[in-house]
Design a protein around this motif. Structure first.
Motif, mmCIF file in Angstrom:
data_model
loop_
_atom_site.group_PDB
_atom_site.id
_atom_site.type_symbol
_atom_site.label_atom_id
_atom_site.label_comp_id
_atom_site.label_asym_id
_atom_site.label_seq_id
_atom_site.Cartn_x
_atom_site.Cartn_y
_atom_site.Cartn_z
ATOM 1 N N PRO A 1 18.350 20.753 -2.391
ATOM 2 C CA PRO A 1 18.920 22.014 -3.240
ATOM 3 C C PRO A 1 18.655 21.686 -4.789
ATOM 4 O O PRO A 1 18.840 20.607 -5.299
ATOM 5 N N ILE A 2 18.508 22.893 -5.737
ATOM 6 C CA ILE A 2 18.300 22.501 -7.117
ATOM 7 C C ILE A 2 19.486 21.693 -7.583
ATOM 8 O O ILE A 2 19.119 21.032 -8.592
ATOM 9 N N GLY A 3 20.792 22.080 -7.524
ATOM 10 C CA GLY A 3 21.807 21.464 -7.878
ATOM 11 C C GLY A 3 21.848 20.004 -7.737
ATOM 12 O O GLY A 3 22.745 19.379 -8.372
ATOM 13 N N ALA A 4 21.332 19.401 -6.774
ATOM 14 C CA ALA A 4 21.252 18.085 -6.506
ATOM 15 C C ALA A 4 20.458 17.349 -7.343
ATOM 16 O O ALA A 4 20.605 15.959 -7.253
ATOM 17 N N LEU A 5 19.386 17.876 -8.011
ATOM 18 C CA LEU A 5 18.489 17.226 -8.725
ATOM 19 C C LEU A 5 18.472 17.435 -10.330
ATOM 20 O O LEU A 5 17.529 17.337 -10.900
ATOM 21 N N VAL A 6 19.765 17.767 -10.706
ATOM 22 C CA VAL A 6 20.117 17.966 -12.210
ATOM 23 C C VAL A 6 19.718 16.651 -13.055
ATOM 24 O O VAL A 6 20.644 15.628 -12.872
ATOM 25 N N VAL B 1 0.753 -1.245 0.095
ATOM 26 C CA VAL B 1 -0.023 0.063 -0.017
ATOM 27 C C VAL B 1 1.110 1.270 -0.057
ATOM 28 O O VAL B 1 1.899 1.515 0.935
ATOM 29 N N LEU B 2 0.709 2.270 -0.936
ATOM 30 C CA LEU B 2 1.464 3.388 -0.984
ATOM 31 C C LEU B 2 0.804 4.064 0.368
ATOM 32 O O LEU B 2 -0.292 4.822 0.244
ATOM 33 N N SER B 3 1.960 4.632 1.215
ATOM 34 C CA SER B 3 1.517 5.237 2.380
ATOM 35 C C SER B 3 1.876 6.852 2.162
ATOM 36 O O SER B 3 1.361 7.501 2.984
ATOM 37 N N ARG B 4 2.738 7.037 1.363
ATOM 38 C CA ARG B 4 3.492 8.529 1.595
ATOM 39 C C ARG B 4 4.266 8.895 0.222
ATOM 40 O O ARG B 4 4.742 7.783 -0.185
ATOM 41 N N VAL B 5 3.965 10.041 -0.144
ATOM 42 C CA VAL B 5 5.022 10.349 -1.471
ATOM 43 C C VAL B 5 5.563 11.791 -0.816
ATOM 44 O O VAL B 5 4.970 12.698 -0.247
ATOM 45 N N ILE B 6 6.947 11.978 -0.992
ATOM 46 C CA ILE B 6 7.672 12.923 -0.637
ATOM 47 C C ILE B 6 8.196 13.614 -1.707
ATOM 48 O O ILE B 6 9.110 13.055 -2.408
ATOM 49 N N ASN B 7 8.008 14.839 -1.803
ATOM 50 C CA ASN B 7 8.610 15.596 -3.200
ATOM 51 C C ASN B 7 10.020 16.335 -2.872
ATOM 52 O O ASN B 7 10.143 16.905 -2.028
ATOM 53 N N LEU B 8 10.937 15.468 -3.620
ATOM 54 C CA LEU B 8 12.426 15.827 -3.175
ATOM 55 C C LEU B 8 12.749 17.377 -3.619
ATOM 56 O O LEU B 8 13.627 18.076 -3.141
ATOM 57 N N GLU B 9 11.975 17.937 -4.413
ATOM 58 C CA GLU B 9 12.162 19.247 -4.942
ATOM 59 C C GLU B 9 12.189 20.304 -3.840
ATOM 60 O O GLU B 9 12.717 21.420 -3.887
ATOM 61 N N LYS B 10 11.254 20.000 -2.732
ATOM 62 C CA LYS B 10 11.143 20.896 -1.958
ATOM 63 C C LYS B 10 12.020 20.672 -0.770
ATOM 64 O O LYS B 10 11.873 21.405 0.271
ATOM 65 N N LEU B 11 12.659 19.477 -0.708
ATOM 66 C CA LEU B 11 13.717 19.237 0.430
ATOM 67 C C LEU B 11 15.248 19.512 -0.079
ATOM 68 O O LEU B 11 16.048 19.961 0.812
#
Length: 437
Positions: free
Chosen positions: A316-321, A304-314
């Motif tokens: 820094p921008i440079g970490a998600l290139v 069961v999907l219990s939670r979704v966490i948006n990494l863009e909000k946690l």
């Protein structure tokens, strides 16, 4: 003849129970504080190094901190133990050129020897906070390939607040070798086996096995303990192996269908304490999906999907290139912290609070083994100061309630006064000290 000037009066000696209460308030995420405190005098050193003091830390602070992690990165410039604490802190971890870190739980870390010379492979059980070591040889009869292992406390009714030096078990899960190293043979029956070592008997039990479709490799993922008897291991085919210690049984099931790429999944504990899986998505909006395995009286357990966490909000921008290097590389059992590797560095995400901490700039593709425990300095000698016995009385309920409250209030007042003095610059701050076990 004038009388000699009077000597400067010595400061009053604090009662032992007050000393303990003050030391308990030092931040557990800064282990160097306790190291410095232990060097003040013999009484303080004995107070913080007594086994019961670790139990008191649990009583006062609750959840133990993540002191750092063990890893198997090949870089020689990266310490074997990487701290995540607020101050310089280190542990004398075993040499990763000889030992591969595979697990850490209940105050013990587990290593597997890097050499496999016909029956000479062994395990090393190491206590990070005491330095104790114990070697366990793997029987040649196992003939195991690509194993993984987990360690846990075996003491009955233990709350794991101070189980150092007590009995433990090691569960070894491995692919039974048939003399061939082929993965895709249609005629070959593949066996996944598990076996338990007991420190009390210093022996291995009989292996138990189950037939599987693939020849699985367990060397890339960490294990998770659910309750007191269920251990889970992830394989390279996105399959999860469950070993039931109480029943001595093995079974295999799949990760959630929606999880997709197993390289971006890791085992974790769900919010209810059951088995969970963390999935890291690969789309343009990277996020973590937390899955829980829910049992049912009617059907088999389901995800069961219990939670979704948006990494863009946690992060820094440079970490998600372009999602380059974005991987979940570890879960801190007991602290509910996930480690995420990015091109900008390694980040620790506290799932409950949502706080994010950049651990280091160096990153690697291999798994991390978090060390979750309260650190207390090792005694400088065998002598133990028995005067500080009030902690045991409090835990046993022998102290009068009024006296206990007065001691706690007084300790908190003294601690606050000292903290305010440091902030105002009226008290010199001692230099940082590295703690070496």
């Amino acid at each position: 003849m004038a009388a000699p000037p009077s000597r400067r009066a010595s400061p009053p000696v604090l009662p032992d129970e007050l000393v303990e209460e003050i030391l308990l308030r030092l931040p557990p995420e800064d282990p160097a504080c306790l190291v410095r405190a232990s060097l003040v005098c013999k009484t303080w050193g004995c107070a913080v190094s007594r086994p019961i003091f670790r139990r008191l830390l649990h009583e006062h602070h609750g959840t133990a901190p993540v002191l750092g992690f063990l890893h198997n990165w090949p870089s020689e410039r990266i310490p074997n133990f990487m701290p995540t604490t607020a101050s310089p802190f280190s542990l004398a971890a075993p040499d990763r050129r000889v030992w591969q870190a595979v697990d850490c739980r209940h105050g013990r870390a587990l290593y597997l020897s890097e050499y496999e010379d016909q029956g000479t492979q062994e395990l090393l059980v190491w206590e990070p906070t005491t330095g104790r070591q114990r070697r366990v040889f793997l029987p040649a009869a196992f003939n195991c390939r690509y194993p993984n292992a987990a360690v846990f406390c075996a003491a009955d009714a233990c709350d794991h607040r101070d189980c150092h030096g007590g009995p433990f078990c090691v569960v070894l899960v491995f692919r039974k070798s048939s003399g061939s190293d082929e993965y895709d043979s249609d005629d070959e029956e593949h066996l996944t086996s598990a076996c338990v070592y007991s420190s009390e008997t210093d022996t291995w039990g009989e292996p138990t096995s189950t037939h599987v479709q693939f020849a699985m490799d367990f060397g890339y993922y960490s294990s998770v303990l659910v309750g007191r008897s269920l251990l889970y291991f992830m394989s390279d085919f996105w399959l999860i192996v469950e070993y039931d210690w109480a029943r001595h049984s093995v079974r295999v099931f799949e990760v959630p269908d929606e999880a997709g790429d197993g390289e971006r999944c890791t085992l974790m504990l769900a919010d209810d304490g059951g088995l969970g899986v963390t999935e890291l998505t690969e789309d343009l909006n990277p996020h973590l999906k937390l899955w829980s395995r829910v049992a049912s009286d009617v059907t088999d357990a389901r995800w069961v999907l219990s939670r979704v966490i948006n990494l863009e909000k946690l992060l820094p921008i440079g970490a998600l290139v372009r999602n380059v290097g974005l991987l979940v590389v570890g879960f801190a059992e007991g602290a509910n912290v996930i480690f995420v590797n990015t091109v900008a560095g390694l980040f620790a995400i506290e799932l409950q609070s949502g706080r994010v901490n950049m651990v280091c700039h160096d990153q690697g593709p291999c798994r991390l083994i978090p060390v979750v425990t309260f650190y207390t300095p090792v005694p400088r000698n065998r002598h133990q100061d028995l005067r500080l016995s009030n902690a045991a009385k409090v835990l046993g309920g022998q102290e009068e309630r009024g006296e206990q409250d007065t001691t706690v209030d007084r300790a908190q007042q003294l601690f606050d006064d000292g903290s305010n003095a440091i902030k105002e610059g009226t008290t010199s701050r001692p230099s940082n000290v590295s703690a070496m076990s």
